[in-house]
Design a protein around this motif. Structure first.
Motif: not given
Length: 180
Positions: A34-38, A130-139, A151-159, A167-171
């Protein structure tokens, strides 16, 4: 469709018969996941997992498919495409692993295989992670797979009701993927 990604590791489209194993991991690893998955706090019983599987199981094309990751026939995690946008030929790739399967190379191999499949067998032009800023393994997975931070998607995911996460966005585009 079964995708062998390495010896003893495969991806198969998720099905109702996977619900018990998927829910068992979610239920026993709640604090970690639940740290990473809403969706974890809302997955209170096996039927919640069954309902999720039913909602994604009707997909009839690759860019809407959710897969289970199995190592030596044991459930290890989930990976799949979502939010395909036809007008931009863009799709999002999401993933998670059970704690005991971390740091074994399962996810990077899974991501690379699905990216290859999407670019070779569909008209998709870009894939987003898309990865949470603090989810270093996923990044790290996104970067190792050749994705670029965009880009940084501010308030990108509701917990929770009043709590959001950036959320950090990678493409990765098909053109860039061909040069990797």
């Amino acid at each position: 469709m079964k995708l062998e990604i390495s010896k003893g590791v495969c991806l198969t489209p998720i099905k109702i018969s996977d619900a018990e194993e998927v829910f068992a991991v979610i239920n026993t690893q709640r604090t970690y996941l639940e740290q990473w998955l809403p969706f974890v706090p809302h997955t209170k019983e096996k039927q919640d997992t069954v309902n999720f599987i039913k909602s994604v199981q009707t997909a009839d094309e690759l860019l809407q498919t959710t897969f289970v990751i199995r190592k030596e026939n044991r459930f290890a995690g989930v990976i799949g495409f979502k939010n395909y946008t036809a007008h931009s030929n863009r799709v999002e790739l999401g993933y998670w692993l059970a704690a005991q399967y971390q740091k074994q190379g399962l996810m990077i191999r899974s991501v690379r295989n699905l990216v290859r499949l999407a670019f070779e067998e569909t008209s998709v032009n870009s894939i987003v992670i898309k990865c949470a800023e603090e989810n270093f393994p996923s990044i790290a997975i996104a970067i190792r797979a050749g994705f670029t931070y965009t880009e940084l998607e501010e308030n990108g995911e509701q917990l929770t009701v009043n709590t959001y996460r950036d959320l950090m966005v990678f493409k990765l585009t098909k053109r860039h993927w061909k040069t990797l």
